[in-house]
Design a protein around this motif. Structure first.
Motif, PDB file in Angstrom:
ATOM      1  N   PHE A 129      23.702 -37.927  28.402  1.00  0.00           N
ATOM      2  CA  PHE A 129      24.719 -37.383  29.295  1.00  0.00           C
ATOM      3  C   PHE A 129      24.551 -35.887  29.575  1.00  0.00           C
ATOM      4  N   SER A 130      23.516 -35.263  29.021  1.00  0.00           N
ATOM      5  CA  SER A 130      23.265 -33.855  29.343  1.00  0.00           C
ATOM      6  C   SER A 130      22.087 -33.743  30.308  1.00  0.00           C
ATOM      7  N   PHE A 131      22.073 -34.641  31.294  1.00  0.00           N
ATOM      8  CA  PHE A 131      20.956 -34.713  32.241  1.00  0.00           C
ATOM      9  C   PHE A 131      20.854 -33.495  33.155  1.00  0.00           C
ATOM     10  N   LYS A 132      21.902 -32.703  33.265  1.00  0.00           N
ATOM     11  CA  LYS A 132      21.856 -31.525  34.136  1.00  0.00           C
ATOM     12  C   LYS A 132      21.054 -30.382  33.516  1.00  0.00           C
ATOM     13  N   ASN A 133      20.869 -30.423  32.216  1.00  0.00           N
ATOM     14  CA  ASN A 133      20.119 -29.390  31.511  1.00  0.00           C
ATOM     15  C   ASN A 133      18.971 -30.056  30.761  1.00  0.00           C
ATOM     16  N   ARG A 134      17.821 -30.154  31.428  1.00  0.00           N
ATOM     17  CA  ARG A 134      16.685 -30.878  30.863  1.00  0.00           C
ATOM     18  C   ARG A 134      16.126 -30.203  29.614  1.00  0.00           C
ATOM     19  N   MET A 135      16.166 -28.895  29.545  1.00  0.00           N
ATOM     20  CA  MET A 135      15.672 -28.203  28.344  1.00  0.00           C
ATOM     21  C   MET A 135      16.548 -28.545  27.136  1.00  0.00           C
ATOM     22  N   ASN A 136      17.858 -28.605  27.355  1.00  0.00           N
ATOM     23  CA  ASN A 136      18.777 -28.999  26.290  1.00  0.00           C
ATOM     24  C   ASN A 136      18.508 -30.453  25.885  1.00  0.00           C
ATOM     25  N   GLN A 137      18.217 -31.297  26.861  1.00  0.00           N
ATOM     26  CA  GLN A 137      17.900 -32.698  26.578  1.00  0.00           C
ATOM     27  C   GLN A 137      16.672 -32.801  25.672  1.00  0.00           C
ATOM     28  N   MET A 138      15.644 -32.024  25.974  1.00  0.00           N
ATOM     29  CA  MET A 138      14.422 -32.074  25.166  1.00  0.00           C
ATOM     30  C   MET A 138      14.683 -31.574  23.742  1.00  0.00           C
ATOM     31  N   LYS A 139      15.535 -30.557  23.607  1.00  0.00           N
ATOM     32  CA  LYS A 139      15.888 -30.069  22.269  1.00  0.00           C
ATOM     33  C   LYS A 139      16.656 -31.133  21.490  1.00  0.00           C
ATOM     34  N   LEU A 140      17.594 -31.794  22.158  1.00  0.00           N
ATOM     35  CA  LEU A 140      18.340 -32.871  21.499  1.00  0.00           C
ATOM     36  C   LEU A 140      17.409 -34.001  21.078  1.00  0.00           C
ATOM     37  N   ASN A 141      16.425 -34.312  21.910  1.00  0.00           N
ATOM     38  CA  ASN A 141      15.477 -35.376  21.568  1.00  0.00           C
ATOM     39  C   ASN A 141      14.595 -34.977  20.391  1.00  0.00           C
ATOM     40  N   LEU A 142      14.285 -33.686  20.270  1.00  0.00           N
ATOM     41  CA  LEU A 142      13.527 -33.217  19.108  1.00  0.00           C
ATOM     42  C   LEU A 142      14.347 -33.395  17.829  1.00  0.00           C
ATOM     43  N   VAL A 143      15.601 -32.992  17.891  1.00  0.00           N
ATOM     44  CA  VAL A 143      16.501 -33.186  16.741  1.00  0.00           C
ATOM     45  C   VAL A 143      16.617 -34.676  16.423  1.00  0.00           C
ATOM     46  N   ASN A 144      16.701 -35.485  17.466  1.00  0.00           N
ATOM     47  CA  ASN A 144      16.832 -36.925  17.263  1.00  0.00           C
ATOM     48  C   ASN A 144      15.587 -37.507  16.594  1.00  0.00           C
ATOM     49  N   SER A 145      14.420 -37.029  16.968  1.00  0.00           N
ATOM     50  CA  SER A 145      13.197 -37.493  16.311  1.00  0.00           C
ATOM     51  C   SER A 145      13.244 -37.196  14.812  1.00  0.00           C
ATOM     52  N   LEU A 146      13.714 -36.015  14.460  1.00  0.00           N
ATOM     53  CA  LEU A 146      13.832 -35.660  13.040  1.00  0.00           C
ATOM     54  C   LEU A 146      14.822 -36.581  12.325  1.00  0.00           C
ATOM     55  N   LEU A 147      15.939 -36.888  12.989  1.00  0.00           N
ATOM     56  CA  LEU A 147      16.928 -37.793  12.387  1.00  0.00           C
ATOM     57  C   LEU A 147      16.354 -39.201  12.206  1.00  0.00           C
ATOM     58  N   ILE A 148      15.624 -39.677  13.191  1.00  0.00           N
ATOM     59  CA  ILE A 148      15.050 -41.026  13.107  1.00  0.00           C
ATOM     60  C   ILE A 148      13.996 -41.087  12.009  1.00  0.00           C
ATOM     61  N   PHE A 149      13.173 -40.035  11.898  1.00  0.00           N
ATOM     62  CA  PHE A 149      12.201 -39.999  10.802  1.00  0.00           C
ATOM     63  C   PHE A 149      12.906 -39.943   9.446  1.00  0.00           C
ATOM     64  N   THR A 150      14.059 -39.296   9.387  1.00  0.00           N
ATOM     65  CA  THR A 150      14.848 -39.285   8.157  1.00  0.00           C
ATOM     66  C   THR A 150      15.313 -40.696   7.809  1.00  0.00           C
ATOM     67  N   VAL A 151      15.733 -41.468   8.819  1.00  0.00           N
ATOM     68  CA  VAL A 151      16.139 -42.860   8.583  1.00  0.00           C
ATOM     69  C   VAL A 151      14.957 -43.658   8.032  1.00  0.00           C
ATOM     70  N   ILE A 152      13.784 -43.467   8.609  1.00  0.00           N
ATOM     71  CA  ILE A 152      12.595 -44.176   8.114  1.00  0.00           C
ATOM     72  C   ILE A 152      12.323 -43.782   6.662  1.00  0.00           C
ATOM     73  N   GLY A 153      12.421 -42.501   6.348  1.00  0.00           N
ATOM     74  CA  GLY A 153      12.215 -42.045   4.974  1.00  0.00           C
ATOM     75  C   GLY A 153      13.227 -42.623   4.005  1.00  0.00           C
ATOM     76  N   LEU A 154      14.494 -42.669   4.414  1.00  0.00           N
ATOM     77  CA  LEU A 154      15.535 -43.261   3.568  1.00  0.00           C
ATOM     78  C   LEU A 154      15.287 -44.756   3.363  1.00  0.00           C
ATOM     79  N   ASN A 155      14.860 -45.443   4.413  1.00  0.00           N
ATOM     80  CA  ASN A 155      14.537 -46.871   4.286  1.00  0.00           C
ATOM     81  C   ASN A 155      13.423 -47.082   3.264  1.00  0.00           C
ATOM     82  N   LEU A 156      12.392 -46.264   3.345  1.00  0.00           N
ATOM     83  CA  LEU A 156      11.291 -46.374   2.387  1.00  0.00           C
ATOM     84  C   LEU A 156      11.751 -46.065   0.966  1.00  0.00           C
ATOM     85  N   TYR A 157      12.542 -45.017   0.823  1.00  0.00           N
ATOM     86  CA  TYR A 157      13.009 -44.627  -0.507  1.00  0.00           C
ATOM     87  C   TYR A 157      13.849 -45.737  -1.145  1.00  0.00           C
ATOM     88  N   TYR A 158      14.854 -46.196  -0.422  1.00  0.00           N
ATOM     89  CA  TYR A 158      15.736 -47.206  -1.015  1.00  0.00           C
ATOM     90  C   TYR A 158      15.051 -48.560  -1.165  1.00  0.00           C
TER      91      TYR A 158
END
Length: 158
Positions: free
Chosen positions: A75-104
């Motif tokens: 929903f932040s399509f009007k600011n593409r740079m902000n969108q890319m930053k959010l997607n970078l943060v999201n990649s880190l969160l998703i990799f954290t989920v993968i790490g937690l899945n492996l750990y548990y």
């Protein structure tokens, strides 16, 4: 705009992250003992009786946060740079989920099962799909940004 292809990919990221909460991530079984990992808990049963329960709510929280960030990016399509930053943060969160899945699953689950290896279920692979969709969304956002910059520089030359 919501109808752009990157919005569809970001929606798929949110759906994948939401689906993790309701699916099994890892399962291990012997003749008398069984362990099941979900986003909420790792449960070990022996002959149908719960022997041990480990709270894995961190998986659900981080996956939910990744889903919310994907929707915020969508929903932040009007600011593409902000969108890319959010997607970078999201990649880190998703990799954290993968790490937690492996750990548990691999570390704690295997220990509780006495070294018996388990099988990864659909909940383990959903974050992998989410990373793929997130990367594709970022690629299309970058293409849009390049088109806008090219059109602006084209106007300046005229």
């Amino acid at each position: 705009m919501i109808q752009r292809i990157q919005s569809i990919f970001l929606l798929l990221v949110a759906v994948a992250m939401g689906a993790i909460v309701s699916s099994q991530i890892w399962v291990s079984a012997t003749e008398s003992k069984q362990a099941v990992l979900t986003a909420m808990q790792l449960t070990v049963t022996e002959n149908g009786t719960v022997v041990e329960t480990v709270n894995t709510l961190a998986i659900a929280v981080v996956a939910g946060l990744a889903g919310v960030v994907a929707l915020a990016s969508m929903f932040s399509f009007k600011n593409r740079m902000n969108q890319m930053k959010l997607n970078l943060v999201n990649s880190l969160l998703i990799f954290t989920v993968i790490g937690l899945n492996l750990y548990y699953g691999y570390m704690q689950g295997t220990d509780l099962m006495g070294g018996v290896q388990g099988q990864y279920k659909i909940g383990f692979f959903l974050p992998v799909f989410a990373i793929l969709f997130n990367s594709l969304a970022n690629r299309f956002i970058q293409k849009d940004e390049k088109k806008v910059k090219d059109s602006i520089s084209g106007r300046l030359r005229d």
